[in-house]
Structure formats: C-alpha cells, structure tokens
Design a protein around this motif. Sequence first.
Motif, PDB file in Angstrom:
ATOM      1  N   LEU A  33      30.204   2.826   2.769  1.00 23.56           N
ATOM      2  CA  LEU A  33      30.574   3.059   4.207  1.00 23.56           C
ATOM      3  C   LEU A  33      31.389   4.233   4.568  1.00 23.56           C
ATOM      4  O   LEU A  33      31.202   5.053   5.392  1.00 23.56           O
ATOM      5  CB  LEU A  33      31.268   1.890   4.633  1.00 23.56           C
ATOM      6  CG  LEU A  33      30.400   0.560   4.770  1.00 23.56           C
ATOM      7  CD1 LEU A  33      31.073  -0.716   4.900  1.00 23.56           C
ATOM      8  CD2 LEU A  33      29.265   0.753   5.813  1.00 23.56           C
ATOM      9  N   TYR A  38      31.449   5.679   8.282  1.00 22.51           N
ATOM     10  CA  TYR A  38      32.132   4.375   8.840  1.00 22.51           C
ATOM     11  C   TYR A  38      33.377   4.201   8.415  1.00 22.51           C
ATOM     12  O   TYR A  38      33.677   4.001   7.227  1.00 22.51           O
ATOM     13  CB  TYR A  38      31.068   3.234   8.414  1.00 22.51           C
ATOM     14  CG  TYR A  38      29.692   3.519   9.087  1.00 22.51           C
ATOM     15  CD1 TYR A  38      29.299   3.035  10.350  1.00 22.51           C
ATOM     16  CD2 TYR A  38      28.732   4.139   7.997  1.00 22.51           C
ATOM     17  CE1 TYR A  38      28.097   3.165  10.602  1.00 22.51           C
ATOM     18  CE2 TYR A  38      27.268   4.092   8.595  1.00 22.51           C
ATOM     19  CZ  TYR A  38      27.021   3.665   9.779  1.00 22.51           C
ATOM     20  OH  TYR A  38      25.776   3.935  10.140  1.00 22.51           O
ATOM     21  N   ASP A  43      33.312   1.789  14.319  1.00 22.51           N
ATOM     22  CA  ASP A  43      31.998   2.589  13.703  1.00 22.51           C
ATOM     23  C   ASP A  43      30.900   1.589  13.192  1.00 22.51           C
ATOM     24  O   ASP A  43      29.821   1.910  13.476  1.00 22.51           O
ATOM     25  CB  ASP A  43      32.670   3.479  12.548  1.00 22.51           C
ATOM     26  CG  ASP A  43      33.529   4.542  12.879  1.00 22.51           C
ATOM     27  OD1 ASP A  43      33.487   4.734  14.246  1.00 22.51           O
ATOM     28  OD2 ASP A  43      34.119   5.011  12.035  1.00 22.51           O
ATOM     29  N   VAL A  44      31.238   0.566  12.521  1.00 24.57           N
ATOM     30  CA  VAL A  44      30.300  -0.399  12.196  1.00 24.57           C
ATOM     31  C   VAL A  44      29.769  -1.273  13.347  1.00 24.57           C
ATOM     32  O   VAL A  44      28.407  -1.415  13.299  1.00 24.57           O
ATOM     33  CB  VAL A  44      30.890  -1.669  11.114  1.00 24.57           C
ATOM     34  CG1 VAL A  44      30.006  -2.692  10.793  1.00 24.57           C
ATOM     35  CG2 VAL A  44      31.606  -0.742   9.816  1.00 24.57           C
ATOM     36  N   SER A  46      28.957  -0.054  16.100  1.00 23.91           N
ATOM     37  CA  SER A  46      27.895   0.854  16.624  1.00 23.91           C
ATOM     38  C   SER A  46      26.516   1.062  15.732  1.00 23.91           C
ATOM     39  O   SER A  46      25.710   1.688  16.232  1.00 23.91           O
ATOM     40  CB  SER A  46      28.552   2.182  16.974  1.00 23.91           C
ATOM     41  OG  SER A  46      28.892   2.939  15.856  1.00 23.91           O
ATOM     42  N   ALA A  47      26.839   0.725  14.429  1.00 21.97           N
ATOM     43  CA  ALA A  47      25.405   0.767  13.738  1.00 21.97           C
ATOM     44  C   ALA A  47      24.492  -0.433  13.907  1.00 21.97           C
ATOM     45  O   ALA A  47      24.757  -1.636  14.320  1.00 21.97           O
ATOM     46  CB  ALA A  47      26.127   0.693  12.315  1.00 21.97           C
ATOM     47  N   SER A  48      23.316  -0.046  13.771  1.00 25.97           N
ATOM     48  CA  SER A  48      22.204  -0.762  13.474  1.00 25.97           C
ATOM     49  C   SER A  48      21.916  -1.523  12.201  1.00 25.97           C
ATOM     50  O   SER A  48      22.479  -1.036  11.214  1.00 25.97           O
ATOM     51  CB  SER A  48      21.064  -0.276  14.149  1.00 25.97           C
ATOM     52  OG  SER A  48      20.597   0.627  13.207  1.00 25.97           O
ATOM     53  N   ASP A  51      20.685   1.298  10.264  1.00 28.07           N
ATOM     54  CA  ASP A  51      21.400   2.187   9.638  1.00 28.07           C
ATOM     55  C   ASP A  51      22.226   1.467   8.529  1.00 28.07           C
ATOM     56  O   ASP A  51      22.526   2.584   7.635  1.00 28.07           O
ATOM     57  CB  ASP A  51      22.506   2.207  10.699  1.00 28.07           C
ATOM     58  CG  ASP A  51      22.154   2.958  12.242  1.00 28.07           C
ATOM     59  OD1 ASP A  51      20.954   3.620  11.990  1.00 28.07           O
ATOM     60  OD2 ASP A  51      22.703   2.985  13.047  1.00 28.07           O
ATOM     61  N   LEU A  52      22.631   0.497   8.415  1.00 27.59           N
ATOM     62  CA  LEU A  52      23.298  -0.172   7.225  1.00 27.59           C
ATOM     63  C   LEU A  52      22.361  -0.345   6.084  1.00 27.59           C
ATOM     64  O   LEU A  52      22.967  -0.005   5.040  1.00 27.59           O
ATOM     65  CB  LEU A  52      23.974  -1.485   7.644  1.00 27.59           C
ATOM     66  CG  LEU A  52      25.259  -1.400   8.632  1.00 27.59           C
ATOM     67  CD1 LEU A  52      25.625  -2.686   8.924  1.00 27.59           C
ATOM     68  CD2 LEU A  52      26.394  -0.455   8.221  1.00 27.59           C
ATOM     69  N   ASP A  55      21.182   3.738   5.483  1.00 30.38           N
ATOM     70  CA  ASP A  55      22.003   5.175   5.380  1.00 30.38           C
ATOM     71  C   ASP A  55      23.140   4.530   4.093  1.00 30.38           C
ATOM     72  O   ASP A  55      23.608   5.358   3.307  1.00 30.38           O
ATOM     73  CB  ASP A  55      22.926   5.361   6.755  1.00 30.38           C
ATOM     74  CG  ASP A  55      21.915   5.864   7.693  1.00 30.38           C
ATOM     75  OD1 ASP A  55      20.827   6.294   7.296  1.00 30.38           O
ATOM     76  OD2 ASP A  55      22.510   5.811   8.871  1.00 30.38           O
ATOM     77  N   ALA A  63      24.071  -6.853   5.290  1.00 31.07           N
ATOM     78  CA  ALA A  63      24.302  -5.995   6.672  1.00 31.07           C
ATOM     79  C   ALA A  63      24.416  -7.015   7.684  1.00 31.07           C
ATOM     80  O   ALA A  63      25.002  -6.858   8.661  1.00 31.07           O
ATOM     81  CB  ALA A  63      23.114  -4.962   6.614  1.00 31.07           C
ATOM     82  N   LEU A  67      27.446  -7.252  10.451  1.00 35.75           N
ATOM     83  CA  LEU A  67      27.192  -7.057  11.711  1.00 35.75           C
ATOM     84  C   LEU A  67      27.592  -8.175  12.486  1.00 35.75           C
ATOM     85  O   LEU A  67      28.144  -8.434  13.799  1.00 35.75           O
ATOM     86  CB  LEU A  67      25.828  -6.686  12.245  1.00 35.75           C
ATOM     87  CG  LEU A  67      25.479  -5.214  11.544  1.00 35.75           C
ATOM     88  CD1 LEU A  67      24.060  -4.851  11.924  1.00 35.75           C
ATOM     89  CD2 LEU A  67      26.508  -4.304  12.300  1.00 35.75           C
TER      90      LEU A  67
END
Length: 70
Positions: A33, A38, A43-44, A46-48, A51-52, A55, A63, A67
Amino acid sequence: STAPLQGAGGTPQHEHLGNLLSELKLVNYSQALHEGGYESVADVCSASLEDLIVDIGMKKPHAKRLLTAT
C-alpha cells in the motif's frame, strides 16, 4: 463519503492506516500500500476494489474487508 482526516487523538494518518490494517489482520499489505502511494485512510477510501486488487495485489476478500472498514 469523506471522513475527517484527523486520526484519533491527533495520530498521524499513516499510523492510523497501520492500526486499521493490524485490526483487520491485513498488515501484510502495508508495504505494498505504501509503495502504491496509499499513505492514509483517506487514500484507501478513494480507492476502488479493482485498484486494490490490481495495483496492490490484494486478494478480493481482503480488499473488500479493507474498503468496508474505511
């Protein structure tokens, strides 16, 4: 939705993210991360999910757990 960027008791956000990962038993993703940019819970947030998974290389259930907690 956006949460306040303050950690509990003025804790820096990177420590707050570390605590969250520890609570969720996902601390093994901490380095990935950070390397992925991140550095905070915000930051997390805002991730989809994708993304997790793509990326960071998280497993899908992990994930989703992260979230859901943010």
